[in-house]
Write a protein that holds these residues in place. Sequence first.
Motif, PDB file in Angstrom:
ATOM      1  N   THR A  26       0.852  -1.200   0.000  1.00  0.00           N
ATOM      2  CA  THR A  26       0.000   0.000   0.000  1.00  0.00           C
ATOM      3  C   THR A  26       0.887   1.249   0.000  1.00  0.00           C
ATOM      4  OG1 THR A  26      -0.071   0.077   2.413  1.00  0.00           O
ATOM      5  CG2 THR A  26      -1.863  -1.109   1.319  1.00  0.00           C
ATOM      6  N   VAL A  27       0.285   2.353  -0.433  1.00  0.00           N
ATOM      7  CA  VAL A  27       0.940   3.663  -0.327  1.00  0.00           C
ATOM      8  C   VAL A  27      -0.071   4.614   0.296  1.00  0.00           C
ATOM      9  CG1 VAL A  27       2.051   5.556  -1.576  1.00  0.00           C
ATOM     10  CG2 VAL A  27       2.290   3.218  -2.444  1.00  0.00           C
ATOM     11  N   ASP A  28       0.292   5.187   1.436  1.00  0.00           N
ATOM     12  CA  ASP A  28      -0.579   6.175   2.087  1.00  0.00           C
ATOM     13  C   ASP A  28      -0.307   7.566   1.523  1.00  0.00           C
ATOM     14  OD1 ASP A  28      -1.808   4.367   3.736  1.00  0.00           O
ATOM     15  OD2 ASP A  28      -0.458   4.732   5.438  1.00  0.00           O
ATOM     16  N   ALA A  29      -1.298   8.427   1.597  1.00  0.00           N
ATOM     17  CA  ALA A  29      -1.118   9.804   1.139  1.00  0.00           C
ATOM     18  C   ALA A  29       0.032  10.453   1.901  1.00  0.00           C
ATOM     19  CB  ALA A  29      -2.403  10.591   1.355  1.00  0.00           C
ATOM     20  N   GLY A  30       0.910  11.128   1.178  1.00  0.00           N
ATOM     21  CA  GLY A  30       2.026  11.851   1.801  1.00  0.00           C
ATOM     22  C   GLY A  30       3.287  11.031   1.973  1.00  0.00           C
ATOM     23  N   GLU A  31       3.197   9.735   1.673  1.00  0.00           N
ATOM     24  CA  GLU A  31       4.365   8.869   1.870  1.00  0.00           C
ATOM     25  C   GLU A  31       5.240   8.771   0.625  1.00  0.00           C
ATOM     26  OE1 GLU A  31       3.882   4.989   4.509  1.00  0.00           O
ATOM     27  OE2 GLU A  31       2.911   4.784   2.563  1.00  0.00           O
ATOM     28  N   VAL A  32       6.505   8.410   0.852  1.00  0.00           N
ATOM     29  CA  VAL A  32       7.340   7.916  -0.242  1.00  0.00           C
ATOM     30  C   VAL A  32       7.536   6.425  -0.006  1.00  0.00           C
ATOM     31  CG1 VAL A  32       9.613   7.955  -1.333  1.00  0.00           C
ATOM     32  CG2 VAL A  32       8.563  10.086  -0.596  1.00  0.00           C
ATOM     33  N   VAL A  33       7.130   5.636  -0.988  1.00  0.00           N
ATOM     34  CA  VAL A  33       7.326   4.184  -0.903  1.00  0.00           C
ATOM     35  C   VAL A  33       8.249   3.790  -2.032  1.00  0.00           C
ATOM     36  CG1 VAL A  33       6.183   1.928  -1.105  1.00  0.00           C
ATOM     37  CG2 VAL A  33       5.082   3.784   0.182  1.00  0.00           C
ATOM     38  N   THR A  34       9.206   2.939  -1.737  1.00  0.00           N
ATOM     39  CA  THR A  34      10.133   2.528  -2.797  1.00  0.00           C
ATOM     40  C   THR A  34      10.112   1.020  -3.006  1.00  0.00           C
ATOM     41  OG1 THR A  34      12.383   2.764  -3.635  1.00  0.00           O
ATOM     42  CG2 THR A  34      12.192   2.347  -1.304  1.00  0.00           C
ATOM     43  N   LEU A  35      10.271   0.633  -4.270  1.00  0.00           N
ATOM     44  CA  LEU A  35      10.474  -0.774  -4.617  1.00  0.00           C
ATOM     45  C   LEU A  35      11.911  -0.881  -5.093  1.00  0.00           C
ATOM     46  CD1 LEU A  35       7.341  -1.515  -6.895  1.00  0.00           C
ATOM     47  CD2 LEU A  35       7.530  -1.836  -4.424  1.00  0.00           C
ATOM     48  N   ILE A  36      12.694  -1.714  -4.424  1.00  0.00           N
ATOM     49  CA  ILE A  36      14.064  -1.914  -4.885  1.00  0.00           C
ATOM     50  C   ILE A  36      14.227  -3.372  -5.303  1.00  0.00           C
ATOM     51  CG2 ILE A  36      15.038  -0.036  -3.494  1.00  0.00           C
ATOM     52  CD1 ILE A  36      16.181  -2.191  -1.612  1.00  0.00           C
ATOM     53  N   GLY A  37      15.317  -3.663  -5.978  1.00  0.00           N
ATOM     54  CA  GLY A  37      15.556  -5.022  -6.433  1.00  0.00           C
ATOM     55  C   GLY A  37      16.366  -4.999  -7.709  1.00  0.00           C
ATOM     56  N   THR A  38      16.964  -6.135  -8.033  1.00  0.00           N
ATOM     57  CA  THR A  38      17.851  -6.195  -9.200  1.00  0.00           C
ATOM     58  C   THR A  38      17.061  -6.123 -10.505  1.00  0.00           C
ATOM     59  OG1 THR A  38      17.732  -8.549  -8.930  1.00  0.00           O
ATOM     60  CG2 THR A  38      19.728  -7.490  -8.139  1.00  0.00           C
ATOM     61  N   ASN A  39      17.785  -6.011 -11.612  1.00  0.00           N
ATOM     62  CA  ASN A  39      17.174  -6.016 -12.948  1.00  0.00           C
ATOM     63  C   ASN A  39      16.288  -7.233 -13.110  1.00  0.00           C
ATOM     64  OD1 ASN A  39      18.343  -3.742 -13.970  1.00  0.00           O
ATOM     65  ND2 ASN A  39      20.137  -4.835 -14.766  1.00  0.00           N
ATOM     66  N   GLY A  40      15.126  -7.005 -13.686  1.00  0.00           N
ATOM     67  CA  GLY A  40      14.256  -8.139 -13.985  1.00  0.00           C
ATOM     68  C   GLY A  40      13.398  -8.599 -12.824  1.00  0.00           C
ATOM     69  N   ALA A  41      13.439  -7.893 -11.704  1.00  0.00           N
ATOM     70  CA  ALA A  41      12.660  -8.309 -10.531  1.00  0.00           C
ATOM     71  C   ALA A  41      11.156  -8.089 -10.720  1.00  0.00           C
ATOM     72  CB  ALA A  41      13.146  -7.564  -9.289  1.00  0.00           C
ATOM     73  N   GLY A  42      10.797  -7.220 -11.668  1.00  0.00           N
ATOM     74  CA  GLY A  42       9.372  -6.976 -11.914  1.00  0.00           C
ATOM     75  C   GLY A  42       8.904  -5.590 -11.495  1.00  0.00           C
ATOM     76  N   LYS A  43       9.836  -4.707 -11.201  1.00  0.00           N
ATOM     77  CA  LYS A  43       9.467  -3.374 -10.698  1.00  0.00           C
ATOM     78  C   LYS A  43       8.794  -2.537 -11.793  1.00  0.00           C
ATOM     79  CE  LYS A  43      13.754  -2.408  -9.704  1.00  0.00           C
ATOM     80  NZ  LYS A  43      14.415  -3.561 -10.362  1.00  0.00           N
ATOM     81  N   ALA A 207       9.560   0.579   2.317  1.00  0.00           N
ATOM     82  CA  ALA A 207      10.310   0.008   1.201  1.00  0.00           C
ATOM     83  C   ALA A 207      10.010  -1.477   1.087  1.00  0.00           C
ATOM     84  CB  ALA A 207      11.804   0.225   1.431  1.00  0.00           C
ATOM     85  N   HIS A 208      10.060  -1.950  -0.155  1.00  0.00           N
ATOM     86  CA  HIS A 208       9.848  -3.370  -0.430  1.00  0.00           C
ATOM     87  C   HIS A 208      10.966  -3.847  -1.344  1.00  0.00           C
ATOM     88  CE1 HIS A 208       5.823  -2.821   1.213  1.00  0.00           C
ATOM     89  NE2 HIS A 208       5.765  -1.726   0.470  1.00  0.00           N
ATOM     90  N   VAL A 209      11.510  -4.996  -1.010  1.00  0.00           N
ATOM     91  CA  VAL A 209      12.544  -5.576  -1.855  1.00  0.00           C
ATOM     92  C   VAL A 209      11.876  -6.611  -2.752  1.00  0.00           C
ATOM     93  CG1 VAL A 209      14.685  -6.902  -1.916  1.00  0.00           C
ATOM     94  CG2 VAL A 209      14.258  -5.304  -0.032  1.00  0.00           C
ATOM     95  N   MET A 210      12.062  -6.459  -4.072  1.00  0.00           N
ATOM     96  CA  MET A 210      11.493  -7.432  -5.015  1.00  0.00           C
ATOM     97  C   MET A 210      12.571  -8.323  -5.580  1.00  0.00           C
ATOM     98  SD  MET A 210       8.500  -5.573  -7.237  1.00  0.00           S
ATOM     99  CE  MET A 210       7.932  -7.101  -8.005  1.00  0.00           C
ATOM    100  N   GLU A 211      12.273  -9.602  -5.640  1.00  0.00           N
ATOM    101  CA  GLU A 211      13.152 -10.568  -6.306  1.00  0.00           C
ATOM    102  C   GLU A 211      12.290 -11.488  -7.143  1.00  0.00           C
ATOM    103  OE1 GLU A 211      15.624 -12.595  -3.428  1.00  0.00           O
ATOM    104  OE2 GLU A 211      16.633 -10.729  -2.919  1.00  0.00           O
ATOM    105  N   VAL A 212      12.688 -11.677  -8.382  1.00  0.00           N
ATOM    106  CA  VAL A 212      11.954 -12.498  -9.359  1.00  0.00           C
ATOM    107  C   VAL A 212      10.438 -12.489  -9.165  1.00  0.00           C
ATOM    108  CG1 VAL A 212      13.775 -13.966 -10.283  1.00  0.00           C
ATOM    109  CG2 VAL A 212      12.724 -14.589  -8.117  1.00  0.00           C
ATOM    110  N   GLY A 213       9.884 -11.294  -9.200  1.00  0.00           N
ATOM    111  CA  GLY A 213       8.428 -11.156  -9.229  1.00  0.00           C
ATOM    112  C   GLY A 213       7.730 -11.163  -7.890  1.00  0.00           C
ATOM    113  N   LYS A 214       8.496 -11.295  -6.816  1.00  0.00           N
ATOM    114  CA  LYS A 214       7.865 -11.339  -5.492  1.00  0.00           C
ATOM    115  C   LYS A 214       8.473 -10.301  -4.561  1.00  0.00           C
ATOM    116  CE  LYS A 214       6.492 -16.114  -5.403  1.00  0.00           C
ATOM    117  NZ  LYS A 214       6.865 -17.460  -5.097  1.00  0.00           N
ATOM    118  N   ILE A 215       7.668  -9.877  -3.577  1.00  0.00           N
ATOM    119  CA  ILE A 215       8.228  -9.041  -2.516  1.00  0.00           C
ATOM    120  C   ILE A 215       8.795  -9.983  -1.454  1.00  0.00           C
ATOM    121  CG2 ILE A 215       7.647  -7.469  -0.622  1.00  0.00           C
ATOM    122  CD1 ILE A 215       5.686  -6.067  -2.495  1.00  0.00           C
TER     123      ILE A 215
END
Length: 238
Positions: A26-43, A207-215
């Motif tokens: 989820t992302v709440d109003a006013g927040e910064v949310v980041t998705l990190i992860g290597t190339n191809g993770a699905g971001k 923040a959420h770390v993504m790897e091969v399509g999953k958090i």
Amino acid sequence: MTALLEVEDLRVAYGKIEAVKGISFTVDAGEVVTLIGTNGAGKTTTLRTLSGLLQPVSGDIRFDGQSLKKIPAHKIVSLGLAHSPEGRHIFPRMTIEDNLRLGAFLRNDKDGIEKDIRRAYELFPILGERSKQAAGTLSGGEQQMLAMGRALMSRPKLLMLDEPSMGLSPIMMQKIMATIKELKDQGTTILLIEQNAQAALSLADHAHVMEVGKIVLSGSGQDLLHDESVRKAYLGED
Ligand code: ATP
């Protein structure tokens, strides 16, 4: 309070290749949310689906209380979700100012548009100095600023930034990150995808770390910045 953006068990595939395998956040109003992860993770696939450019196989996306399923991309922009894509996609032969105006194509409030153009020039003075020049004459970092400025011209409730620091010099990258911080301080809600995990985690609320399509890991930006597995995998530490 319900979140501004709710992503629930989202699955996205290219033909038989499942690129996003059931992610929720989820992302709440006013927040910064980041998705990190290597190339191809699905971001990128995730952002393109939120923008309506790709259709999910299953799952739901709720934005500002409304399901975005089956809503076309241009309508999603008008609901307040703006996307500054990877690789920037500015129009090189058009002037910088006309590129900015394109971001406001769904608006009719002339005075508001002029005000927001001035605001973009305050945020990125170089764009104001060169407003009448072709956008293709800008450096990579300046084009990134233009892409962000253009996304802001739709007055989004949520600004999605895909790899804003990609290919930039360290100084330019710092500038872009400082601008994201400034936008956050002004109350802009941001979903940020970044290869530069250090920079992204430093300014993210969540923040959420993504790897091969999953958090695979979630937490506050600060928690993940200090997490040993994140430090080893994404911050280049032994
Ligand atoms: P990057 O930082 O490299 O963009 P990412 O985390 O954003 O990585 P995606 O671009 O979303 O990852 O890619 C996720 C997976 O989907 C990868 O395995 C990629 O090869 C695949 N993929 C992406 N675009 C397509 C496409 N148009 N057709 C087929 N497969 C694709």
